[in-house]
Design a protein around this motif. Structure first.
Motif, PDB file in Angstrom:
ATOM      1  N   MET A   1       0.836  -1.206   0.000  1.00 47.61           N
ATOM      2  CA  MET A   1       0.000   0.000   0.000  1.00 47.61           C
ATOM      3  C   MET A   1       0.864   1.247   0.000  1.00 47.61           C
ATOM      4  O   MET A   1       2.084   1.176   0.058  1.00 47.61           O
ATOM      5  CB  MET A   1      -0.923   0.016   1.218  1.00 47.61           C
ATOM      6  N   SER A   2       0.230   2.386  -0.019  1.00 43.46           N
ATOM      7  CA  SER A   2       0.932   3.660  -0.052  1.00 43.46           C
ATOM      8  C   SER A   2       1.737   3.876   1.227  1.00 43.46           C
ATOM      9  O   SER A   2       1.367   3.417   2.307  1.00 43.46           O
ATOM     10  CB  SER A   2      -0.073   4.800  -0.232  1.00 43.46           C
ATOM     11  N   ASN A   3       2.844   4.622   1.103  1.00 42.90           N
ATOM     12  CA  ASN A   3       3.705   4.880   2.250  1.00 42.90           C
ATOM     13  C   ASN A   3       3.143   5.959   3.162  1.00 42.90           C
ATOM     14  O   ASN A   3       3.282   5.893   4.371  1.00 42.90           O
ATOM     15  CB  ASN A   3       5.098   5.284   1.766  1.00 42.90           C
ATOM     16  N   THR A 163     -12.719   0.654  -5.656  1.00 42.83           N
ATOM     17  CA  THR A 163     -11.419   0.385  -5.059  1.00 42.83           C
ATOM     18  C   THR A 163     -11.635  -0.313  -3.714  1.00 42.83           C
ATOM     19  O   THR A 163     -12.453   0.139  -2.913  1.00 42.83           O
ATOM     20  CB  THR A 163     -10.643   1.702  -4.843  1.00 42.83           C
ATOM     21  N   PHE A 164     -10.913  -1.391  -3.478  1.00 44.42           N
ATOM     22  CA  PHE A 164     -11.106  -2.184  -2.265  1.00 44.42           C
ATOM     23  C   PHE A 164      -9.754  -2.515  -1.648  1.00 44.42           C
ATOM     24  O   PHE A 164      -8.841  -2.947  -2.344  1.00 44.42           O
ATOM     25  CB  PHE A 164     -11.859  -3.477  -2.571  1.00 44.42           C
ATOM     26  N   PHE A 165      -9.654  -2.307  -0.339  1.00 44.69           N
ATOM     27  CA  PHE A 165      -8.456  -2.679   0.397  1.00 44.69           C
ATOM     28  C   PHE A 165      -8.813  -3.793   1.389  1.00 44.69           C
ATOM     29  O   PHE A 165      -9.692  -3.606   2.238  1.00 44.69           O
ATOM     30  CB  PHE A 165      -7.881  -1.492   1.163  1.00 44.69           C
ATOM     31  N   ALA A 215     -12.307  -2.610   2.951  1.00 41.06           N
ATOM     32  CA  ALA A 215     -12.851  -1.254   2.954  1.00 41.06           C
ATOM     33  C   ALA A 215     -13.015  -0.803   1.513  1.00 41.06           C
ATOM     34  O   ALA A 215     -12.159  -1.076   0.670  1.00 41.06           O
ATOM     35  CB  ALA A 215     -11.919  -0.310   3.712  1.00 41.06           C
ATOM     36  N   ALA A 216     -14.126  -0.106   1.231  1.00 38.08           N
ATOM     37  CA  ALA A 216     -14.460   0.280  -0.138  1.00 38.08           C
ATOM     38  C   ALA A 216     -14.325   1.787  -0.330  1.00 38.08           C
ATOM     39  O   ALA A 216     -14.663   2.579   0.560  1.00 38.08           O
ATOM     40  CB  ALA A 216     -15.880  -0.163  -0.473  1.00 38.08           C
ATOM     41  N   PHE A 225      -8.921   0.699  -9.127  1.00 40.94           N
ATOM     42  CA  PHE A 225      -7.995  -0.224  -8.503  1.00 40.94           C
ATOM     43  C   PHE A 225      -8.766  -1.232  -7.661  1.00 40.94           C
ATOM     44  O   PHE A 225      -9.764  -0.910  -7.036  1.00 40.94           O
ATOM     45  CB  PHE A 225      -7.021   0.518  -7.567  1.00 40.94           C
ATOM     46  N   THR A 226      -8.304  -2.470  -7.617  1.00 44.02           N
ATOM     47  CA  THR A 226      -8.807  -3.466  -6.680  1.00 44.02           C
ATOM     48  C   THR A 226      -7.612  -4.036  -5.973  1.00 44.02           C
ATOM     49  O   THR A 226      -6.861  -4.829  -6.544  1.00 44.02           O
ATOM     50  CB  THR A 226      -9.579  -4.584  -7.409  1.00 44.02           C
ATOM     51  N   LEU A 227      -7.390  -3.588  -4.748  1.00 41.49           N
ATOM     52  CA  LEU A 227      -6.211  -3.970  -4.001  1.00 41.49           C
ATOM     53  C   LEU A 227      -6.621  -4.732  -2.764  1.00 41.49           C
ATOM     54  O   LEU A 227      -7.259  -4.177  -1.868  1.00 41.49           O
ATOM     55  CB  LEU A 227      -5.405  -2.728  -3.589  1.00 41.49           C
ATOM     56  N   ALA A 228      -6.301  -5.997  -2.700  1.00 45.74           N
ATOM     57  CA  ALA A 228      -6.595  -6.815  -1.531  1.00 45.74           C
ATOM     58  C   ALA A 228      -5.325  -6.984  -0.730  1.00 45.74           C
ATOM     59  O   ALA A 228      -4.224  -7.100  -1.289  1.00 45.74           O
ATOM     60  CB  ALA A 228      -7.140  -8.167  -1.960  1.00 45.74           C
TER      61      ALA A 228
END
Length: 230
Positions: A1-3, A163-165, A215-216, A225-228
């Motif tokens: 993920m982002s810093n 976008t999903f984390f 989280a959406a 983006f779809t980031l799991a």
């Protein structure tokens, strides 16, 4: 993920509630999370005077930030009176220039709360201002690579998540510890069970991306983006 991630909310508790699990995930992965609360949210209690509730809200915000390992910035605006002017955007731009986030999270642009809409507009405007050179400001300009709108049941007009984390258990537990300090989230102000709602929502969104919880968000740009999480 982002810093480095900045989350800009209309009131104390907004980004803590909606973006909080993602911010906890960022910190656990070695990143930096910064919460910017534009107003104190001090008019949100039906039986406690705003001056008293303001101090309680500040305590709740500090408790949450410490619980998940985030930094907290509270702008000095009153609940229900966030201005629609350049001053708020310039404050956010200054924060962006100083911290150089990889990701900015804020409200969706359509909400039942004016402060939510104005915070989102100020965040977007602030991101723009931070990206352009201004002779009177010495700080380097910074373009935020990605901007997302958090899913919030109060901001759902036209909102469609793209976008999903994935939210690991440890991040969820840190979020839960922090958000339980917020009286409104426990349902003690107007009775809505925010913690139950968002806990269940993360499970529902997790089903969509093959995660226990997720989280959406909605991307502010054309990219999706779809980031799991791992």
């Amino acid at each position: 993920m982002s810093n480095t991630v900045i989350a800009v909310g209309g009131h104390i508790g907004d980004m803590e509630l909606t973006a909080g699990p993602t911010l906890a995930k960022v910190v656990l992965e070695g990143g930096r999370a910064i919460i910017v609360d534009c107003t104190y949210g001090e008019r949100g209690h039906p039986t406690v005077a705003p001056s008293v509730y303001r101090e309680q809200k500040l305590h709740e915000a500090r408790f949450f930030a410490e619980a998940i390992g985030a930094e907290l910035i509270t702008l000095d605006y009153s609940d229900g009176f966030l201005p629609d002017d350049e001053a708020v955007a310039e404050q956010i731009a200054e924060i962006i220039r100083a911290t150089k986030p990889d990701l900015l999270i804020t409200h969706w642009l359509h909400s039942m709360h004016r402060d939510h809409e104005r915070a989102a507009q100020a965040a977007l405007r602030g991101a723009f201002l931070a990206s352009i050179p201004l002779e009177e400001i010495d700080a380097e300009r910074h373009s935020v690579p990605r901007i997302l709108h958090a899913e919030n049941w109060e901001d759902m007009e036209g909102f469609e998540a793209d976008t999903f984390f994935g939210i690991p258990d440890e991040a969820f537990d840190l979020w839960l510890t922090g958000i339980q300090e917020h009286a409104f989230a426990r349902g003690e102000t107007y009775g809505f069970r925010f913690i139950d709602y968002y806990s269940a929502l993360m499970q529902v969104k997790g089903c969509l991306v093959g995660e226990r919880r997720a989280a959406a968000f909605r991307s502010a740009g054309a990219e999706k983006f779809t980031l799991a999480g791992p």
